[in-house]
Motif scaffolding. Structure first.
Motif, mmCIF file in Angstrom:
data_model
loop_
_atom_site.group_PDB
_atom_site.id
_atom_site.type_symbol
_atom_site.label_atom_id
_atom_site.label_comp_id
_atom_site.label_asym_id
_atom_site.label_seq_id
_atom_site.Cartn_x
_atom_site.Cartn_y
_atom_site.Cartn_z
ATOM 1 N N ARG A 87 -23.939 3.262 0.579
ATOM 2 C CA ARG A 87 -24.914 2.808 1.589
ATOM 3 C C ARG A 87 -26.247 2.437 0.936
ATOM 4 O O ARG A 87 -26.897 1.472 1.310
ATOM 5 N N PHE A 88 -26.580 3.224 -0.113
ATOM 6 C CA PHE A 88 -27.864 2.977 -0.773
ATOM 7 C C PHE A 88 -27.926 1.557 -1.338
ATOM 8 O O PHE A 88 -28.921 0.846 -1.209
ATOM 9 N N LEU A 89 -26.796 1.161 -1.979
ATOM 10 C CA LEU A 89 -26.774 -0.180 -2.582
ATOM 11 C C LEU A 89 -26.842 -1.270 -1.516
ATOM 12 O O LEU A 89 -27.507 -2.291 -1.682
ATOM 13 N N ASP A 99 -18.141 0.448 14.395
ATOM 14 C CA ASP A 99 -16.869 0.597 13.673
ATOM 15 C C ASP A 99 -16.710 -0.507 12.641
ATOM 16 O O ASP A 99 -16.254 -0.268 11.529
ATOM 17 N N LEU A 100 -17.114 -1.728 13.036
ATOM 18 C CA LEU A 100 -16.989 -2.855 12.113
ATOM 19 C C LEU A 100 -17.888 -2.658 10.895
ATOM 20 O O LEU A 100 -17.503 -2.933 9.763
ATOM 21 N N ALA A 101 -19.112 -2.158 11.164
ATOM 22 C CA ALA A 101 -20.049 -1.920 10.059
ATOM 23 C C ALA A 101 -19.510 -0.856 9.110
ATOM 24 O O ALA A 101 -19.706 -0.937 7.890
ATOM 25 N N ASP A 139 -16.153 -2.498 7.305
ATOM 26 C CA ASP A 139 -16.358 -3.646 6.421
ATOM 27 C C ASP A 139 -17.681 -3.469 5.691
ATOM 28 O O ASP A 139 -18.759 -3.513 6.296
ATOM 29 N N ALA A 140 -17.593 -3.292 4.386
ATOM 30 C CA ALA A 140 -18.813 -3.030 3.607
ATOM 31 C C ALA A 140 -19.778 -4.214 3.648
ATOM 32 O O ALA A 140 -20.975 -4.046 3.461
ATOM 33 N N GLN A 194 -31.712 -13.211 9.035
ATOM 34 C CA GLN A 194 -30.825 -13.953 8.124
ATOM 35 C C GLN A 194 -29.352 -13.805 8.498
ATOM 36 O O GLN A 194 -28.476 -13.772 7.631
ATOM 37 N N ARG A 195 -29.056 -13.628 9.774
ATOM 38 C CA ARG A 195 -27.688 -13.553 10.274
ATOM 39 C C ARG A 195 -26.893 -12.438 9.614
ATOM 40 O O ARG A 195 -25.674 -12.526 9.454
ATOM 41 N N THR A 196 -27.581 -11.400 9.172
ATOM 42 C CA THR A 196 -26.873 -10.312 8.497
ATOM 43 C C THR A 196 -26.522 -9.182 9.454
ATOM 44 O O THR A 196 -25.520 -8.504 9.275
ATOM 45 N N HIS A 197 -27.366 -8.957 10.452
ATOM 46 C CA HIS A 197 -27.127 -7.850 11.373
ATOM 47 C C HIS A 197 -26.504 -8.357 12.666
ATOM 48 O O HIS A 197 -26.966 -9.350 13.222
#
Lengths: 276, 523
Positions: free
Chosen positions: A3-5, B94-96, B99-100, B140-143
């Protein structure tokens, strides 16, 4: 990935863009300044600026047919009752009924004329404050950009117009606002998707003022139906539109002025026991 | 005969003045969660609203909007709507987790105000959808962004009846006071708790106008309890032997208490009386709370490196913002409250400023940045107000409660305080030119953050109010009409930029994360 990275990956680009805590000027929107009449710059909901028939009809009905028009007729009719205008109508219930009826008819006549003429010429009569005019926004951005270029060695921003004559555009003061309020009441824009329709004389507004004034004909005594009297009534109605335009222009100042009357809680004058 | 005419006239006018009611009904039972199409660029948002509504089913949908509707008595129309909203949040979490590459979701709950509801054609629904898309783009469409729209019967009279609609003020204010209760309070707690099943996910609550009043009344009791519980459990955990069962239990209890409240609550042009906010403010003041998530996290992770908390680390838990040109809350609200005020006054319900032992009434102040952080304002000259004054104004319009002020650049060396018009000379012109917080602070201005307007590029700064009484995590300020021009125009790119730059990122320019929700107490 730990998570940190993940957090680090998220933070680094953002932190880099905000290096030095300075705020870059968003110049890439130079071509996209769009402000709809009656709306506010960058309003997300104002994407289609057309003054659509539904909105035009709603404005007509709510302003000239329903309770607003009735209340206006009742209140202004009462004023006329007090001053006994016109003098031919006595201060009786009958006289009051005529005063209210004539004013309501004028309101409907004014709204209907403005609605019809506006529909024909496809205009957009909504006001726009000087500070929200796209041209003024562009000038202000040029001024900000020039200021940045002049004052900061870090900012080599490519300004669209790097040498504006003055930085006064940073403020909204001056006679421009006064003139703009007048200009906005005697002209209207053509209704377009982007709100940039060309200016035309406010035919619908003038038609509305005279339409309303003439709508009183069947009510008023013959002496009140001269052209001069009708013109006077139309001028009075035009004054209302003018006030509305000036209110749009000077709303921040008017609100501050009125707010001062109701303001509660002044700034603490002493910081007893709290000296840094 | 005259009497008959008068009665006839009245009979004609009265039904007209009562207007036409907007029926009490739910609008979203069939589609309690919808996808929000996101335009390719900020310059083409019309694409987003032109699309027909689709149900939000897939976990991969970047922006979803769920609806929770309550009736005029504050009861849910259908519990299914709440369940759907909680399901959408869980899917995103759950998706977060799975999926890393997926960032943690941001859950934004919005309570609309007067003259609005949850109908498809409502301007606030459309505006909130576009605002969610804007937030998604800004990050930036990341969250993934999840909106929860709390619908209530804010609109009583149809818009064609303009005067009757205005006269529904008292009726809808009463509804905004009546609706908050166990139903809405527990729904908000469930939203926050479900969001924080992912420890990094953010839960933001926003209330506008009477929605601010409604939200404040729904949250105040619960949030104060959650903060108090979290603090006590955290203290007990710290006092227990390290690594013991008791320490773990208490630590968990503190975490659960903190997880059940929002990370940030924003009131925009709130229409409630200041006394609604004052009780929460008093609670935070008496306990000397500070909210410094970054510093707290550093303390936990590396106790060796722990030093005194950075002054920049103070963040708000509550933010109350109002436009200086909001006629509705600045002028209409005091007029609307005048009659009830006279009633309370006649009944002797308000306490006046007094220092007599049995009648003592003063304003307690707290500013952790001062050497002596606690003090009282006792007299009018010092800025204290009688209790009635808090009924006659909204909180952010009261200067004595304001924690911050907004400054606007109006020249190469000039900043103007938006709320007072006072001019401040800036010695270094490059501070304004670069809109640089650090350069401003070389002049000891205590600037918390800076931002530029998206379109004009004009520079604004948020400054700690000099000599302020309110230094708690309940920030209050008046904002410039260039950012919010009136009571209702809030879904603008200018305002969203201001919110994100000021409250969704740290003063160091980092994107806001849920680092540590625990609050600190100042001795």
């Amino acid at each position: 990935m730990p998570r940190f990275l993940q957090c680090l990956l998220l933070i680094v680009p953002v932190a880099l863009t905000a290096a030095g805590h300075a705020q870059a000027i968003p110049l890439n929107r130079a071509a996209t300044i769009q402000v709809c009449p009656g709306a506010f710059p960058t309003d997300l909901t104002a994407t289609d600026c057309r003054y659509k028939i539904q909105q035009r009809t709603l404005d007509f009905v709510s302003g000239s047919v329903t309770d607003q028009a009735i209340l206006g007729a009742v209140v202004f009719g009462l004023g006329a009752q007090v001053t006994q205008s016109p003098s031919e109508w006595k201060r009786t219930w009958d006289g009051y009924g005529r005063r209210v009826g004539s004013r309501y008819t004028q309101a409907v006549g004014k709204g209907a004329a403005q609605y019809l003429v506006g529909l024909i010429v496809n205009d957009d009569p909504r006001f726009l404050a000087y500070r929200d005019d796209p041209r003024v926004i562009r000038r202000r951005r040029d001024a900000v950009c020039a200021l940045t270029t002049r004052a900061s060695s870090n900012a080599a921003a490519p300004c669209a117009n790097p040498t504006p004559e003055t930085l006064d555009a940073l403020t909204h003061d001056g006679w421009q606002r006064f003139g703009h309020a007048w200009y906005d009441v005697i002209t209207v824009r053509h209704s377009t998707v982007h709100g940039d329709g060309r200016r035309i004389p406010a035919f619908s507004r003038f038609a509305g003022e005279f339409g309303g004034a003439y709508a009183g004909y069947p009510w008023y005594p013959a002496a009140e139906n001269s052209f001069a009297q009708v013109g006077q009534r139309a001028a009075g109605a035009f004054g209302t539109a003018l006030l509305s335009s000036f209110y749009t222009e000077y709303k921040p100042e008017i609100t501050n002025l009125l707010g001062a009357v109701f303001r509660r809680g002044s700034q603490p004058k002493s910081s007893t026991g709290a000296q840094p | 005969m005259n009497l008959i005419k008068a009665l006839s006239l009245s009979a004609f006018l009265l039904p007209a003045l009562t207007g036409c009611h907007v029926p009490l009904k739910p609008y979203r039972l069939q589609h309690p969660a919808i996808e929000v199409p996101v335009a390719a660029s900020a310059s083409a948002p019309e694409v987003a609203i032109a699309s027909p509504e689709k149900d939000c089913i897939s976990a991969n949908t970047p922006v979803c909007l769920a609806f929770i509707e309550v009736d005029d008595m504050g009861e849910l129309f259908d519990k299914g709507e709440l369940n759907t909203a909680l399901r959408v949040i869980r899917q995103a979490n759950d998706l977060a987790k799975a999926d890393a590459g997926q960032a943690d979701p941001i859950v934004i709950t919005f309570v609309h105000g007067w003259k609005n509801n949850a109908s498809e054609t409502n301007g606030n629904v459309e505006g909130f959808k576009l605002a969610l898309g804007e937030v998604y783009r800004r990050f930036q469409r990341t969250h993934r962004v999840i909106g929860v729209y709390i619908g209530w019967r804010g609109d009583l009279i149809r818009s064609a009846w303009a005067v009757s609609r205005q006269l529904s003020y008292y009726n809808r204010e009463a509804a905004a006071i009546r609706v908050p209760g166990a139903t809405l309070s527990s729904a908000l707690t469930q939203i926050a708790t479900r969001t924080h099943e992912n420890q990094q996910a953010l839960a933001i609550f926003i209330g506008h106008s009477f929605g601010g009043l409604l939200l404040e009344r729904s949250l105040s009791e619960a949030t104060a309890s959650q903060i108090a519980q979290a603090t006590i459990f955290a203290q007990e955990a710290a006092a227990a032997p390290p690594g013991s069962e008791e320490a773990k239990e208490k630590g968990m209890a503190a975490k659960f208490a903190a997880d059940s409240r929002a990370d940030l609550v924003i009131f925009i042009n709130p229409a409630g009386a200041a006394m609604e906010a004052k009780q929460m403010l008093d609670f935070l003041t008496y306990n000397g709370y500070r909210y410094q998530p970054a510093a707290q996290k550093a303390l936990i992770e590396d106790s060796q490196a722990a030093s005194l908390p950075d002054k920049d680390a103070d963040r708000p838990l509550f933010v109350s913002l109002t436009s200086t040109s909001d006629l509705a809350t600045k002028v209409a609200m005091p007029i609307g409250h005048a009659f009830p005020y006279l009633g309370f006054k006649r009944e002797g319900s308000f306490r006046d400023l007094s220092q007599e032992p049995n009648k003592k009434y003063a304003l307690s102040c707290f500013d952790p940045r001062k050497e002596h952080p606690y003090w009282d304002l006792k007299t009018k000259e010092e800025g204290a107000q009688s209790q009635g004054a808090y009924f006659m104004s909204t909180a952010p319009h009261m200067q004595v409660l304001q924690s911050h002020v907004m400054l606007k650049a109006v020249g190469a060396n000039q900043m103007r305080v938006s709320s007072t018009g006072q001019m401040i000379h800036i010695e270094d012109p490059s501070a304004i030119a670069e809109c640089n917080r650090d350069l401003f602070n070389k002049q000891n201005l205590n600037i918390v953050s800076t931002f530029r307007l998206d379109d004009t590029g004009a520079c604004f700064a948020i400054q700690e109010r000099p000599n302020r009484c309110n230094g708690t995590p309940y920030w209050m300020m008046e904002i410039d009409p260039d950012v919010v021009p009136d009571h209702s125009t809030i879904f603008t790119r200018r305002f969203i930029s201001f919110l994100i730059d000021t409250f969704f990122s740290t003063p160091k320019g980092q994107a806001l994360q849920r680092l540590n929700p625990q609050m600190m107490r100042t001795p």
